[in-house]
Design a protein around this motif. Structure first.
Motif, short mmCIF file in Angstrom:
data_model
loop_
_atom_site.label_atom_id
_atom_site.label_comp_id
_atom_site.label_asym_id
_atom_site.label_seq_id
_atom_site.Cartn_x
_atom_site.Cartn_y
_atom_site.Cartn_z
N SER A 87 0.82 -1.22 0.00
CA SER A 87 0.00 0.00 0.00
C SER A 87 0.85 1.26 0.00
N MET A 88 2.10 1.13 0.39
CA MET A 88 3.01 2.28 0.41
C MET A 88 3.98 2.24 -0.76
N GLY A 89 3.69 1.38 -1.73
CA GLY A 89 4.51 1.34 -2.93
C GLY A 89 5.79 0.55 -2.81
N ALA A 90 5.94 -0.22 -1.74
CA ALA A 90 7.15 -1.02 -1.56
C ALA A 90 6.86 -2.47 -1.97
N ALA A 91 7.93 -3.27 -2.05
CA ALA A 91 7.78 -4.69 -2.39
C ALA A 91 7.16 -5.42 -1.21
N PRO A 92 6.34 -6.46 -1.47
CA PRO A 92 5.71 -7.19 -0.36
C PRO A 92 6.73 -7.86 0.56
N THR A 93 7.91 -8.20 0.02
CA THR A 93 8.92 -8.85 0.86
C THR A 93 9.58 -7.89 1.85
N LEU A 94 9.22 -6.60 1.76
CA LEU A 94 9.69 -5.67 2.78
C LEU A 94 9.05 -6.01 4.14
N CYS A 95 8.06 -6.93 4.10
CA CYS A 95 7.46 -7.38 5.36
C CYS A 95 8.52 -7.93 6.30
N GLY A 96 9.62 -8.46 5.73
CA GLY A 96 10.72 -8.95 6.57
C GLY A 96 11.30 -7.86 7.43
N VAL A 97 11.50 -6.68 6.85
CA VAL A 97 12.04 -5.54 7.60
C VAL A 97 11.01 -5.03 8.60
N ILE A 98 9.75 -4.96 8.17
CA ILE A 98 8.70 -4.45 9.05
C ILE A 98 8.57 -5.34 10.29
N ILE A 99 8.51 -6.64 10.07
CA ILE A 99 8.40 -7.58 11.20
C ILE A 99 9.68 -7.60 12.02
N GLY A 100 10.83 -7.59 11.32
CA GLY A 100 12.12 -7.72 12.00
C GLY A 100 12.59 -6.48 12.74
N ALA A 101 11.99 -5.31 12.43
CA ALA A 101 12.41 -4.07 13.11
C ALA A 101 12.21 -4.19 14.61
N MET A 102 11.16 -4.87 15.00
CA MET A 102 10.88 -5.05 16.43
C MET A 102 11.98 -5.88 17.08
N ALA A 103 12.45 -6.91 16.38
CA ALA A 103 13.51 -7.77 16.93
C ALA A 103 14.84 -7.02 17.00
N VAL A 104 15.10 -6.14 16.02
CA VAL A 104 16.34 -5.35 16.03
C VAL A 104 16.42 -4.53 17.31
N ALA A 105 15.32 -3.85 17.63
CA ALA A 105 15.31 -3.02 18.84
C ALA A 105 15.38 -3.88 20.10
N GLN A 106 14.83 -5.07 20.02
CA GLN A 106 14.84 -5.96 21.20
C GLN A 106 16.25 -6.39 21.56
N LEU A 107 17.17 -6.44 20.59
CA LEU A 107 18.56 -6.75 20.89
C LEU A 107 19.13 -5.78 21.91
N VAL A 108 18.71 -4.52 21.80
CA VAL A 108 19.18 -3.49 22.73
C VAL A 108 18.36 -3.50 24.01
N SER A 109 17.03 -3.59 23.86
CA SER A 109 16.16 -3.47 25.03
C SER A 109 16.36 -4.61 26.02
N SER A 110 16.72 -5.80 25.53
CA SER A 110 16.92 -6.93 26.44
C SER A 110 18.02 -6.65 27.45
N VAL A 111 19.06 -5.92 27.02
CA VAL A 111 20.18 -5.63 27.91
C VAL A 111 19.79 -4.61 28.97
N TYR A 112 19.17 -3.48 28.53
CA TYR A 112 18.90 -2.46 29.55
C TYR A 112 17.73 -2.85 30.44
N PHE A 113 16.79 -3.65 29.95
CA PHE A 113 15.72 -4.13 30.83
C PHE A 113 16.27 -5.13 31.84
#
Length: 708
Positions: free
Chosen positions: A281-307
């Motif tokens: 819907s935003m004009g990107a490829a459907p496989t960009l879903c990997g980045v959309i879903i994975g963005a949460m995991a990227v941040a979790q790499l950092v948040s796990s340590v400080y939490f």
């Protein structure tokens, strides 16, 4: 943290001191080898291995023969009690006063049997520790050689330390007699007609718990709780050791903690069925879903340590921060559609990842839940995660309408964000009003459990007097060539002091990594593999099923929800059945192989790709990975250094980081593979999954006998 040698002296039965493992003597031998050993030739290395193995054989034989004699003594006491009871029943059938006397006598036998099991457990721990110490300081895999050469031998005494043929018969005799002597049971009905009776006998339950620790027996709750990765103490809890006080336990706070776990997993997977459509819907490829879903995991790499660090001092504040971040993240995810901003969408997902408080959720259970409720709480943590994983896609499947309200669009793409934002603001209000910060101080230096769960014998009345010696006429043979470590109560050697100092928790990720032995690294690789396989399967499901089968959002949501619902029944089967038949390492290897088979089944070949093929491969991958997770984390807690059982950089954090990194790489793989044609996506993502799976199988075979 007390050195094992000192702990052994504190926990021993004094009159049995000659029959405990001579840990201090063997530790000195390891130290001598490490300082003066000449291992230039293969012959020298073999000589040292054989010499130390022979020393271990003598220690195990000493323990086993003592165990057999004690079992004989207890069996004789049971025989005499049975004969005397039979006489009383014949001579005094109307007078039931003798029942109390026999009930007490049988309970005394049970307590002595419990002491014997505790004796075996302490020695089993010592055996594992000295093998690890040899491997670490000498650099040779003695554990691999020793376990493989001794455990499967027809005359193996090593197995006798962990599997006690005779004890089960004595437990049966105790259970039958105690159940028949209960006051409310007027008839002498067999226990086989009332299978629930043993559950009401505290001494029998205590013995059963001790046996399960020694034989690695599990039930459903125990197996499910292993997924929580709460590190265990080396020693079972001895009488008098303190635990979280019941009056400080706040049930509503635990429920709020589990609710955070559930909502976070819903938040993670609610966007999976629609992420590819949102990207389109935003004009990107459907496989960009990997980045959309994975963005949460990227941040979790950092948040796990400080939490993890934050939970050293508070639980309430990090949970508040988590809720705020997740509310803001979902709000941005929802409004990104009307702003037509892919950047805003990704920032929203990153904020959601920064709100991942799973480290706090684990820590709260290990620190603030009483021991008797900790197993259920750990299983609740895993169940909440599993149900959230199933509920997320299911919820996405029902959020299918398209309306405009006050300038905002509410459709299948944005509703997951709006729904979760509302959930988190309601949760935040509930948390603010109802959560109670534990009164027990949390030590920053890591002396608190910090991800550590204690094994204990459940009934304190059965434990009373457990360290008192049994009356016995068994004569000990002094091992004159060995210095008795148990005769030096107050002695503190330099190496023992340094060992005490070395038990401090790791202070950084780098220091924690340096503590990882080869078996631990293999376990983390396996954890990485299973998380990678599951993430590839789930994240690309919408794109793959849309291309091959033309599934809509509802079909994808139903498929993922049903897949998630397999978690609890699969764990019930493995925990209650398979784990009591096979060793953990056997189940581990089988599950790895089945995961690889599932990947092979899922590959798209020259023939028409069918729904049956896709579902069969997906179920095999997902179910095998679920089995693998519980068994792998159970083994990981056994082979991991005790320094990683507490503090900020604990074993739970390392496993979380390994799993999160796997998710990040898997989602990145999907996006990169999207540059190929859409019909190439499936095979392009399954190929690295298969390679990682094969590498993990090979690594497991290489360290198989070290998983002990």
């Amino acid at each position: 943290m007390v050195a094992f040698g000192k702990k052994l002296r504190e926990q021993r039965v004094s009159e049995w001191k000659d029959y405990y493992i001579s840990y201090k003597m063997m530790k000195k031998k390891v130290k001598y080898y490490s300082q003066h050993g000449d291992f230039n030739t293969r012959e020298d290395r073999q000589r040292v291995l054989k010499e130390f193995s022979s020393m271990l054989d003598r220690q195990i034989e000493k323990i086993v023969l003592f165990l057999i004699v004690r079992q004989g003594d207890l069996a004789e006491r049971l025989r005499k009690l049975g004969a005397e009871r039979e006489r009383c029943e014949k001579e005094q059938p109307a007078d039931l006063d003798w029942r109390d006397r026999f009930r007490d006598a049988y309970n005394d036998v049970g307590k002595d049997l419990l002491k014997l099991l505790y004796f075996v457990e302490v020695n089993a721990i010592g055996l594992r520790k000295i093998l690890k110490k040899f491997d670490k300081h000498i650099g040779y895999r003695l554990t691999d050689y020793y376990v493989s050469s001794r455990s499967n031998h027809p005359y193996s005494q090593l197995q006798q330390v962990f599997k006690h043929v005779g004890i089960g018969a004595m437990v049966g005799a105790l259970t039958r007699n105690l159940s028949e002597l209960e006051e409310h049971r007027k008839s002498l009905t067999s226990i086989y007609d009332y299978p629930d009776v043993p559950a009401r006998l505290p001494i029998v339950e205590s013995i059963k718990a001790a046996q399960e620790r020694l034989t690695n027996s599990t039930n459903f709750l125990q197996f499910l709780g292993q997924h929580a990765m709460l590190m265990k103490d080396e020693f079972p809890r001895a009488p008098g050791e303190e635990d979280v006080q019941e009056e400080q336990y706040h049930l509503l706070s635990l429920i709020l903690n589990l609710a955070n776990t559930f909502l976070y997993m819903v938040n993670t997977y609610i966007i999976v069925p629609t992420a590819d459509k949102y990207a389109l819907s935003m004009g990107a490829a459907p496989t960009l879903c990997g980045v959309i879903i994975g963005a949460m995991a990227v941040a979790q790499l950092v948040s796990s340590v400080y939490f993890s660090a934050w939970s050293n001092t508070s639980y309430f504040r990090p949970l508040i921060f988590s809720s705020v971040m997740l509310f803001m993240g979902n709000l941005l995810y929802a409004v990104a559609y009307d702003c037509n901003s892919l950047s805003l969408l990704l920032v929203g997902r990153l904020l959601c990842g920064l709100g991942s408080a799973r480290a706090v959720n684990r820590r709260y259970i290990s620190d603030c839940v009483p021991l008797k409720s900790r197993l259920q709480a750990s299983a609740g943590f895993v169940s909440a995660s599993a149900l959230g994983m199933a509920a997320g896609p299911a919820l996405a499947g029902v959020l299918e309408f398209n309306k405009k309200f006050v300038g905002m669009t509410f459709n299948a793409n944005t509703l997951p964000g709006w729904a979760m934002a509302i959930c988190w603001i309601l949760y935040l209000a509930w948390l603010w009003v109802s959560f109670k910060e534990p009164a027990r101080p949390i030590e920053v230096d890591g002396s608190t459990s910090g991800g550590q769960s204690r094994l204990a014998i459940e009934q304190s009345d059965a434990e009373e007097g457990m360290l008192q010696p049994l009356n016995s006429s068994y004569d000990s043979r002094e091992e004159t060539e060995i210095e008795d470590e148990n005769d030096v109560e107050g002695e503190r050697e330099e190496d023992e002091v340094s060992e005490d100092n070395s038990k401090q928790p790791a202070n950084s990720i780098r220091e924690a990594y340096n503590l990882l032995t080869l078996p631990v690294k293999v376990q983390l690789l396996i954890y990485f593999m299973l998380k990678y396989a599951v993430e590839v399967l789930i994240s690309e499901s919408s794109v793959v099923t849309s291309f091959y089968f033309h599934w809509d959002v509802r079909n994808v949501a139903i498929f993922l929800a049903l897949l998630g619902l397999t978690v609890l029944p699969v764990n019930a089967v493995v925990g209650s059945c398979l784990s009591n038949i096979f060793e953990d390492r056997q189940i581990l290897l089988a599950a790895e192989i089945l995961t690889c088979v599932g990947v092979l089944v899922s590959f798209s070949g020259p023939f028409r790709y069918t729904i049956v093929q896709y579902i069969a491969g997906a179920v095999l991958i997902f179910v095998s990975a679920e089995v693998l997770e519980g068994v792998n984390l159970s083994l990981l807690s056994k082979v991991m250094s005790s320094r990683l059982a507490r503090g900020t950089f604990n074993g739970g954090l390392l496993s979380t980081e390994a799993g999160t990194l796997a998710r990040v790489i898997a989602d990145g793989t999907i996006t990169v593979a999207g540059y190929l044609r859409e019909d190439k996506l499936l095979n392009a993502t399954l190929f690295p999954t298969f390679v990682i799976g094969i590498v993990s199988v090979v690594a497991t075979l290489f360290t198989y006998n070290s998983m002990f």
